[in-house]
Design a protein around this motif. Structure first.
Motif, PDB file in Angstrom:
ATOM      1  N   ILE A   1       0.744  -1.177  -0.079  1.00 41.71           N
ATOM      2  CA  ILE A   1      -0.066  -0.060  -0.047  1.00 41.71           C
ATOM      3  C   ILE A   1       0.729   1.274   0.003  1.00 41.71           C
ATOM      4  CG2 ILE A   1      -1.454   1.158   1.394  1.00 41.71           C
ATOM      5  CD1 ILE A   1      -2.892  -0.730  -0.299  1.00 41.71           C
ATOM      6  N   TYR A   2       2.092   1.173   0.735  1.00 44.70           N
ATOM      7  CA  TYR A   2       2.646   2.282   0.784  1.00 44.70           C
ATOM      8  C   TYR A   2       3.410   2.628  -0.656  1.00 44.70           C
ATOM      9  CZ  TYR A   2       7.161   4.866   2.040  1.00 44.70           C
ATOM     10  OH  TYR A   2       8.250   5.726   2.278  1.00 44.70           O
ATOM     11  N   ALA A   3       3.863   1.652  -1.203  1.00 44.20           N
ATOM     12  CA  ALA A   3       4.266   1.985  -2.634  1.00 44.20           C
ATOM     13  C   ALA A   3       3.171   2.325  -3.615  1.00 44.20           C
ATOM     14  CB  ALA A   3       5.205   0.455  -3.068  1.00 44.20           C
ATOM     15  N   VAL A   4       1.991   1.685  -3.477  1.00 42.73           N
ATOM     16  CA  VAL A   4       0.816   2.051  -4.501  1.00 42.73           C
ATOM     17  C   VAL A   4       0.679   3.415  -4.314  1.00 42.73           C
ATOM     18  CG1 VAL A   4      -1.392   1.478  -5.167  1.00 42.73           C
ATOM     19  CG2 VAL A   4       0.296  -0.486  -4.794  1.00 42.73           C
ATOM     20  N   LEU A   5       0.379   3.913  -2.973  1.00 44.03           N
ATOM     21  CA  LEU A   5      -0.033   5.133  -2.761  1.00 44.03           C
ATOM     22  C   LEU A   5       0.925   6.219  -3.001  1.00 44.03           C
ATOM     23  CD1 LEU A   5      -2.378   4.486   0.404  1.00 44.03           C
ATOM     24  CD2 LEU A   5      -3.239   5.073  -1.951  1.00 44.03           C
ATOM     25  N   GLY A   6       2.083   6.013  -2.844  1.00 47.24           N
ATOM     26  CA  GLY A   6       3.196   7.099  -3.086  1.00 47.24           C
ATOM     27  C   GLY A   6       3.498   7.020  -4.505  1.00 47.24           C
ATOM     28  N   TRP A   7       3.732   5.932  -5.219  1.00 43.78           N
ATOM     29  CA  TRP A   7       4.369   5.918  -6.514  1.00 43.78           C
ATOM     30  C   TRP A   7       3.234   5.714  -7.468  1.00 43.78           C
ATOM     31  CZ3 TRP A   7       7.033   5.342  -2.052  1.00 43.78           C
ATOM     32  CH2 TRP A   7       8.276   5.923  -1.889  1.00 43.78           C
ATOM     33  N   LEU A   8       2.020   5.114  -7.482  1.00 38.93           N
ATOM     34  CA  LEU A   8       1.237   4.756  -8.458  1.00 38.93           C
ATOM     35  C   LEU A   8       0.071   5.496  -8.402  1.00 38.93           C
ATOM     36  CD1 LEU A   8       0.726   3.014 -10.961  1.00 38.93           C
ATOM     37  CD2 LEU A   8      -0.216   1.148  -9.407  1.00 38.93           C
ATOM     38  N   GLY A   9      -0.772   5.512  -7.326  1.00 42.97           N
ATOM     39  CA  GLY A   9      -2.109   6.173  -7.141  1.00 42.97           C
ATOM     40  C   GLY A   9      -1.903   7.713  -6.854  1.00 42.97           C
ATOM     41  N   GLY A  10      -0.567   8.117  -6.386  1.00 44.11           N
ATOM     42  CA  GLY A  10      -0.364   9.298  -5.685  1.00 44.11           C
ATOM     43  C   GLY A  10      -0.322  10.378  -6.814  1.00 44.11           C
TER      44      GLY A  10
ATOM     45  N   PRO B   1       3.231  10.918  -0.205  1.00 44.56           N
ATOM     46  CA  PRO B   1       4.547  11.290  -0.843  1.00 44.56           C
ATOM     47  C   PRO B   1       5.324  10.074  -1.475  1.00 44.56           C
ATOM     48  CG  PRO B   1       4.662  11.126   1.836  1.00 44.56           C
ATOM     49  CD  PRO B   1       3.314  11.070   1.597  1.00 44.56           C
ATOM     50  N   PRO B   2       5.854  10.346  -2.358  1.00 44.33           N
ATOM     51  CA  PRO B   2       6.105  11.628  -3.167  1.00 44.33           C
ATOM     52  C   PRO B   2       5.094  12.066  -4.142  1.00 44.33           C
ATOM     53  CG  PRO B   2       7.459  10.017  -4.209  1.00 44.33           C
ATOM     54  CD  PRO B   2       6.732   9.322  -2.997  1.00 44.33           C
ATOM     55  N   GLY B   3       3.961  11.167  -4.273  1.00 47.17           N
ATOM     56  CA  GLY B   3       2.750  11.708  -5.125  1.00 47.17           C
ATOM     57  C   GLY B   3       3.107  11.536  -6.724  1.00 47.17           C
ATOM     58  N   LYS B   4       3.663  10.342  -6.703  1.00 45.04           N
ATOM     59  CA  LYS B   4       4.082  10.107  -8.235  1.00 45.04           C
ATOM     60  C   LYS B   4       2.979   9.242  -8.931  1.00 45.04           C
ATOM     61  CE  LYS B   4       9.006  10.999  -7.711  1.00 45.04           C
ATOM     62  NZ  LYS B   4      10.398  10.514  -7.884  1.00 45.04           N
ATOM     63  N   HIS B   5       3.118   8.874 -10.175  1.00 47.97           N
ATOM     64  CA  HIS B   5       2.324   8.169 -11.005  1.00 47.97           C
ATOM     65  C   HIS B   5       3.265   7.259 -11.917  1.00 47.97           C
ATOM     66  CE1 HIS B   5      -1.741   6.134 -12.075  1.00 47.97           C
ATOM     67  NE2 HIS B   5      -0.832   6.109 -13.317  1.00 47.97           N
ATOM     68  N   ASN B   6       3.814   6.411 -11.323  1.00 42.25           N
ATOM     69  CA  ASN B   6       4.946   5.631 -12.429  1.00 42.25           C
ATOM     70  C   ASN B   6       4.949   4.186 -12.188  1.00 42.25           C
ATOM     71  OD1 ASN B   6       7.579   4.737 -13.444  1.00 42.25           O
ATOM     72  ND2 ASN B   6       8.264   6.875 -13.621  1.00 42.25           N
ATOM     73  N   LEU B   7       4.622   3.461 -12.699  1.00 43.35           N
ATOM     74  CA  LEU B   7       4.495   1.932 -12.488  1.00 43.35           C
ATOM     75  C   LEU B   7       5.634   1.264 -12.186  1.00 43.35           C
ATOM     76  CD1 LEU B   7       2.140  -0.285 -12.527  1.00 43.35           C
ATOM     77  CD2 LEU B   7       2.502  -0.771 -15.018  1.00 43.35           C
ATOM     78  N   LEU B   8       6.434   1.461 -13.167  1.00 38.41           N
ATOM     79  CA  LEU B   8       8.022   0.990 -12.964  1.00 38.41           C
ATOM     80  C   LEU B   8       8.619   1.610 -11.860  1.00 38.41           C
ATOM     81  CD1 LEU B   8       9.678   1.782 -16.580  1.00 38.41           C
ATOM     82  CD2 LEU B   8       8.632  -0.429 -15.558  1.00 38.41           C
ATOM     83  N   LEU B   9       8.407   2.581 -11.390  1.00 36.75           N
ATOM     84  CA  LEU B   9       9.225   3.023 -10.093  1.00 36.75           C
ATOM     85  C   LEU B   9       8.327   2.595  -8.842  1.00 36.75           C
ATOM     86  CD1 LEU B   9       9.703   6.952  -9.932  1.00 36.75           C
ATOM     87  CD2 LEU B   9      11.367   5.079  -9.763  1.00 36.75           C
ATOM     88  N   THR B  10       7.013   2.244  -9.222  1.00 38.37           N
ATOM     89  CA  THR B  10       6.340   1.657  -8.177  1.00 38.37           C
ATOM     90  C   THR B  10       7.020   0.199  -7.658  1.00 38.37           C
ATOM     91  OG1 THR B  10       4.261   2.667  -8.716  1.00 38.37           O
ATOM     92  CG2 THR B  10       4.134   0.740  -7.278  1.00 38.37           C
ATOM     93  N   PHE B  11       7.266  -0.706  -8.807  1.00 42.13           N
ATOM     94  CA  PHE B  11       7.630  -1.862  -8.661  1.00 42.13           C
ATOM     95  C   PHE B  11       9.248  -2.021  -8.137  1.00 42.13           C
ATOM     96  CE2 PHE B  11       3.802  -3.031 -11.079  1.00 42.13           C
ATOM     97  CZ  PHE B  11       3.374  -4.000  -9.940  1.00 42.13           C
ATOM     98  N   ARG B  12       9.821  -0.919  -8.558  1.00 39.74           N
ATOM     99  CA  ARG B  12      11.090  -0.765  -8.070  1.00 39.74           C
ATOM    100  C   ARG B  12      11.236  -0.498  -6.535  1.00 39.74           C
ATOM    101  NH1 ARG B  12      14.770   4.300 -10.192  1.00 39.74           N
ATOM    102  NH2 ARG B  12      14.337   3.254 -12.061  1.00 39.74           N
ATOM    103  N   VAL B  13      10.103   0.437  -6.171  1.00 41.29           N
ATOM    104  CA  VAL B  13      10.376   0.739  -4.693  1.00 41.29           C
ATOM    105  C   VAL B  13       9.830  -0.486  -3.872  1.00 41.29           C
ATOM    106  CG1 VAL B  13       8.935   1.968  -2.680  1.00 41.29           C
ATOM    107  CG2 VAL B  13       9.630   3.311  -4.984  1.00 41.29           C
ATOM    108  N   LEU B  14       8.690  -1.097  -4.443  1.00 35.70           N
ATOM    109  CA  LEU B  14       8.453  -2.712  -3.747  1.00 35.70           C
ATOM    110  C   LEU B  14       9.740  -3.411  -3.601  1.00 35.70           C
ATOM    111  CD1 LEU B  14       4.967  -3.665  -5.465  1.00 35.70           C
ATOM    112  CD2 LEU B  14       5.536  -3.292  -2.843  1.00 35.70           C
TER     113      LEU B  14
END
Length: 441
Positions: free
Chosen positions: A164-173, A186-199
């Protein structure tokens, strides 16, 4: 069943859960404080003094003990303890030691969370969880906490709700505005590749932190608090609805457990195997709030054609779209048992400022927990979210989850009726008709 007394096993842990940033007040050195001051919280609120736990956590902990609770889950604020790289604040560590000692003195077994949604600014300036360089820093932090606080605690949670932390910050943010009022991190991004990198970095960080804890604490028990919605297709006979439910089930509900139990870090398609993560926990933390009914929607490519829907008769929390569904907890516990680990319900609660639903919510969800235990599911404890109202991230004070009502301006506390219900359950280690029937709907 409502006329029977439902007894829980001896030694069952009854507790509540809190998070440092949401209750302590005065945390100004992390990414969430920066997010708040940029206007990204409901009604432009800021955490401020929160529940003033940094000065007086003891008062609420004593109340928890008087309610019959025998455990408490809390988190430590990394940015207080290491405000700058390699600089450790001994006074902050001593304060946490005092809080933990208060718990023990009042019969509350601690469960410590290392990372509950906040990251020090000095790390976010380097990319935070987007950058794998954070992993050795998190490992070092875990080792420091094990040495400083290990004498007080055997139950440790490395991460809170990493998916949830990754999804709300980097995908749904996205920054809050009039057109997008939903909760964002935060950081309020919408980037699918970054989301999975963060995960990937989060789970590798969990593995590193777990190894650090085990080096220092031979009796340690380690887990993760997994947010686990109960996700079902709107029409189970519809192939398209089943497809719409599959990906959210795979990533949101089971992605974290597959990573820590079988070493399979989720990807958009499939997973990446990481042997060092396989079987890396001693217990599973289940955090259950809602059922999600998914239907196929051709107009929703950003959510992989999955659309969350509510049935007309759904009972919802103050959040408006979060469905109260006790049966879902039972189903998730039964399914989680396949991993063969002890289970703690590390969060379960409802946003309900008027306390209209929470008394029945408690009883009905705990009835499902009891039912699962009767079926052989190894549930060892229940931690209600939350002991007190607190600063609910992007929703600010707009959502109230507490058994105890808090006025953030005066710091006045009032026990809600649900608090008295929970007290009767904890004290009896049971659900009894006399204590609960008047509140059940």
């Amino acid at each position: 069943m409502t006329q029977d007394t439902l007894h829980f096993p001896p030694g069952f842990r009854w507790g509540s859960a809190t998070a440092a940033h949401q209750v302590e007040g005065g945390n100004t050195n992390n990414d969430w404080h920066a997010w708040e001051t940029s206007g990204n919280v409901y009604d432009r609120q800021a955490c401020g003094n929160a529940c003033d736990w940094w000065n007086n956590a003891e008062a609420d902990l004593k109340t928890a003990s008087a309610m019959g609770q025998n455990s408490h889950r809390m988190s430590v604020e990394w940015s207080r303890i290491e405000p700058r790289e390699g600089v450790w604040d001994s006074e902050a560590i001593d304060r946490y030691r005092a809080i933990l000692q208060c718990m023990i003195d009042h019969g509350l077994e601690p469960m410590i969370t290392l990372h509950h949604f906040t990251t020090p600014l000095w790390l976010t300036h380097r990319g935070g969880w987007e950058n794998p360089a954070i992993i050795p820093f998190f490992e070092r932090f875990a080792e420091k906490m094990a040495r400083a606080l290990g004498e007080y605690c055997n139950l440790w949670v490395t991460l809170n709700e990493p998916v949830i932390y990754a999804v709300l910050g980097w995908l749904g943010g996205a920054p809050r505005n009039d057109k997008q009022p939903q909760s964002t991190f935060p950081p309020g991004k919408h980037n699918l590749l970054l989301t999975f990198r963060v995960l990937d970095n989060l789970f590798r960080g969990h593995g590193a932190a777990s190894r650090a804890l085990r080096r220092q604490l031979p009796k340690v028990q380690i887990g993760i608090g997994h947010n686990m919605p109960y996700i079902v297709p709107r029409n189970s006979k519809s192939l398209l609805d089943r497809i719409a439910a599959f990906q959210p089930q795979r990533v949101l509900t089971w992605g974290g457990l597959e990573a820590t139990e079988r070493g399979r870090i989720p990807r958009l398609i499939g997973s990446r195997y990481a042997k060092e993560l396989e079987n890396s926990t001693d217990f599973i933390g289940v955090q259950y709030y809602q059922r999600l009914i998914m239907s196929f929607d051709l107009t929703s490519p950003r959510t992989l054609f999955s659309q969350h829907t509510l049935l007309p008769d759904s009972q919802v929390s103050d959040l408006g779209h979060s469905e109260i569904h006790p049966e879902g907890l039972y189903q998730l516990l039964r399914q989680t048992a396949r991993y063969g680990k002890p289970i703690y319900i590390t969060e379960n609660g409802v946003a309900d400022a008027q306390d209209q639903h929470r008394p029945a919510f408690l009883v009905n969800h705990l009835r499902q927990v009891w039912r699962a235990i009767q079926d052989g599911v190894p549930v060892k404890g229940y931690y209600h979210w939350s002991l007190t109202d607190n600063f609910e991230w992007a929703e600010g004070w707009n959502l109230r989850f507490g058994l105890i009502e808090v006025d953030p301006l005066t710091q006045q506390r009032v026990m809600r009726p649900s608090g008295h219900v929970y007290k009767s359950i904890c004290t009896a280690n049971a659900l009894s008709p006399q204590a609960t029937t008047p509140h059940v709907v």
